[in-house]
Design a protein around this motif. Structure first.
Motif, PDB file in Angstrom:
ATOM      1  N   UNK A 127       0.847  -1.186   0.000  1.00  0.00           N
ATOM      2  CA  UNK A 127       0.000   0.000   0.000  1.00  0.00           C
ATOM      3  C   UNK A 127       0.891   1.248   0.000  1.00  0.00           C
ATOM      4  N   UNK A 128       0.691   2.135   0.978  1.00  0.00           N
ATOM      5  CA  UNK A 128       1.494   3.361   1.042  1.00  0.00           C
ATOM      6  C   UNK A 128       2.599   3.254   2.093  1.00  0.00           C
ATOM      7  N   UNK A 129       3.206   2.111   2.180  1.00  0.00           N
ATOM      8  CA  UNK A 129       4.319   1.876   3.104  1.00  0.00           C
ATOM      9  C   UNK A 129       5.488   1.282   2.321  1.00  0.00           C
ATOM     10  N   UNK A 130       6.689   1.839   2.516  1.00  0.00           N
ATOM     11  CA  UNK A 130       7.885   1.391   1.805  1.00  0.00           C
ATOM     12  C   UNK A 130       9.031   1.248   2.799  1.00  0.00           C
ATOM     13  N   UNK A 131       9.871   0.248   2.589  1.00  0.00           N
ATOM     14  CA  UNK A 131      11.099   0.066   3.359  1.00  0.00           C
ATOM     15  C   UNK A 131      12.286   0.550   2.542  1.00  0.00           C
ATOM     16  N   UNK A 132      13.238   1.223   3.203  1.00  0.00           N
ATOM     17  CA  UNK A 132      14.464   1.636   2.526  1.00  0.00           C
ATOM     18  C   UNK A 132      15.671   1.292   3.397  1.00  0.00           C
ATOM     19  N   UNK A 133      16.852   1.297   2.785  1.00  0.00           N
ATOM     20  CA  UNK A 133      18.085   1.038   3.519  1.00  0.00           C
ATOM     21  C   UNK A 133      18.121  -0.351   4.130  1.00  0.00           C
ATOM     22  N   UNK A 134      18.762  -0.465   5.283  1.00  0.00           N
ATOM     23  CA  UNK A 134      18.926  -1.768   5.926  1.00  0.00           C
ATOM     24  C   UNK A 134      17.597  -2.413   6.292  1.00  0.00           C
ATOM     25  N   UNK A 135      16.557  -1.638   6.515  1.00  0.00           N
ATOM     26  CA  UNK A 135      15.246  -2.215   6.810  1.00  0.00           C
ATOM     27  C   UNK A 135      14.768  -3.085   5.661  1.00  0.00           C
ATOM     28  N   UNK A 136      15.170  -2.729   4.446  1.00  0.00           N
ATOM     29  CA  UNK A 136      14.753  -3.473   3.254  1.00  0.00           C
ATOM     30  C   UNK A 136      15.757  -4.527   2.839  1.00  0.00           C
ATOM     31  N   UNK A 137      17.058  -4.222   2.940  1.00  0.00           N
ATOM     32  CA  UNK A 137      18.045  -5.096   2.288  1.00  0.00           C
ATOM     33  C   UNK A 137      19.416  -5.036   2.947  1.00  0.00           C
ATOM     34  N   UNK A 138      19.483  -5.103   4.260  1.00  0.00           N
ATOM     35  CA  UNK A 138      20.788  -5.132   4.947  1.00  0.00           C
ATOM     36  C   UNK A 138      21.635  -6.263   4.375  1.00  0.00           C
ATOM     37  N   UNK A 139      22.915  -5.982   4.186  1.00  0.00           N
ATOM     38  CA  UNK A 139      23.811  -6.999   3.649  1.00  0.00           C
ATOM     39  C   UNK A 139      25.159  -6.897   4.338  1.00  0.00           C
ATOM     40  N   UNK A 140      25.923  -7.979   4.338  1.00  0.00           N
ATOM     41  CA  UNK A 140      27.248  -7.978   4.958  1.00  0.00           C
ATOM     42  C   UNK A 140      28.108  -6.891   4.311  1.00  0.00           C
ATOM     43  N   UNK A 141      29.019  -6.264   5.081  1.00  0.00           N
ATOM     44  CA  UNK A 141      29.752  -5.097   4.570  1.00  0.00           C
ATOM     45  C   UNK A 141      30.939  -5.442   3.678  1.00  0.00           C
ATOM     46  N   UNK A 142      30.811  -6.469   2.869  1.00  0.00           N
ATOM     47  CA  UNK A 142      31.903  -6.870   1.981  1.00  0.00           C
ATOM     48  C   UNK A 142      32.268  -5.734   1.029  1.00  0.00           C
TER      49      UNK A 142
END
Length: 355
Positions: free
Chosen positions: A260-275
């Motif tokens: 709906x009108x809710x979106x995830x951004x940054x680590x909330x959406x796609x946290x990944x190892x800091x390689x």
């Protein structure tokens, strides 16, 4: 009826960048940070060229040049100190997107200039198809920018999607006096990897983790047991660390970032190892993309359009992270034999599409 204000949940890099981008586009917003004192602001972050380009797009070129230190070169070394491969980052990214290592507190302050609409500890967020309510107040759009343990993600998508990183289950991080390191330098052995990046002329940021997906003990003695025979520069910072931070390395992989009108951004959406140091970079890019879409209107379809624009880029980084993590899990002799050839190829394959 909901109003035309965007609720940004989370006052870290993603949330502050989005707030700044929305302000640039005259989109009303409020920033909700439940614990403004939380976090590890005393530590540092490496900003690859695409992160630097995003900060320039946010109007922060001059401010960025006043903090931290350029990262002009990378070196990947064996546990004995032999250079396995090196990368000239100046040449790769060019002068307009030169990577930089900065203190997180300085980056937060830079992003947060003039951001005063902060609601702290305002109660539960009630998500609705038309936006959200907090304390009875309606918002026309809600953005979960609240990190790897996102409360917004949990409310909308449940507990699915989190996992320990392939590279390592946890890490130690700290600041220390610079023992004479002049570039991004990694020493990697059979049991662990040790990274140092100069953040200015006197201090380095240190990140230490296991390899092969192994555990990292919460007892600081793990550092000495794992890296006590590494080269003298590593031993020197183990003798004089600043405050030590131990934390898990967790990733988020979920099938969709919007509802709906809710979106995830940054680590909330796609946290990944800091390689590839892309956590902050992707968050900055997410914020700019989402702000553009919100400024254009038609908020009912913003989530789908945002995900369409961002998904391939994030998937690329996740795949590159998994590939390098698997190389790090190889037997040490094979890994050291392969890295002189595969290291530069992996670097260019990971970062090339991001330039």
């Amino acid at each position: 009826m909901s109003d035309d204000t965007v609720l940004v949940v989370g006052g870290g890099i993603a949330g502050l960048a989005l707030a700044r981008a929305l302000r640039q586009r005259d989109v009303p917003f409020e920033l909700l940070e439940r614990d403004p004192a939380a976090g590890d602001g005393g530590l540092a972050i490496n900003l690859p060229g695409n992160a630097v380009a995003a900060l320039h797009a946010l109007g922060l070129r001059a401010g960025l040049e006043k903090i931290g230190r350029p990262t002009r070169r990378r070196e990947y070394r064996s546990a004995a100190g032999r250079v396995l491969f090196a990368v000239d980052e100046d040449e790769f990214w060019g002068p307009d997107a030169r990577p930089r290592c900065v203190r997180r507190s300085d980056l937060h302050a830079l992003l947060g200039e003039d951001t005063t609409s902060t609601v702290a500890k305002a109660g539960p967020i009630e998500l609705e198809a038309s936006g959200a309510r907090v304390g009875g107040r309606p918002y026309g759009f809600v953005v979960g920018a609240d990190g790897v343990h996102s409360s917004v993600r949990e409310q909308v998508f449940g507990h699915a999607g989190m996992r320990s990183a392939v590279l390592s289950r946890a890490s130690w991080r700290f600041m220390a006096p610079n023992p004479g390191v002049d570039c991004f330098t990694v020493w990697s052995g059979a049991e662990g990897a040790f990274l140092m990046i100069p953040v200015d002329e006197s201090e380095v940021y240190v990140f230490a983790s296991a390899t092969r997906g192994g555990p990292v003990e919460a007892d600081p003695s793990w550092l000495r047991e794992t890296f006590g025979r590494y080269p003298e520069k590593v031993r020197a910072v183990l003798d004089s660390p600043g405050r030590l931070y131990h934390s898990p390395i967790e990733e988020v992989r979920i099938a969709t970032w919007h509802r709906d009108r809710c979106v995830l951004i940054g680590d909330a959406a796609h946290a990944t190892a800091p390689v590839w140091a892309q956590g902050g970079a992707l968050a900055l890019e997410d914020a700019i993309t989402l702000a553009d879409l919100l400024a254009a209107g038609a908020w009912d379809s913003v989530g789908a359009r945002y995900e369409e624009r961002r998904r391939d880029r994030v998937t690329h980084i996740q795949a590159a992270t998994d590939r390098f993590s698997k190389v790090a899990a190889l037997p040490i002799r094979l890994r050291n034999a392969l890295l002189p050839l595969m290291g530069p190829i992996s670097y260019k394959a990971a970062y090339g599409p991001l330039r």
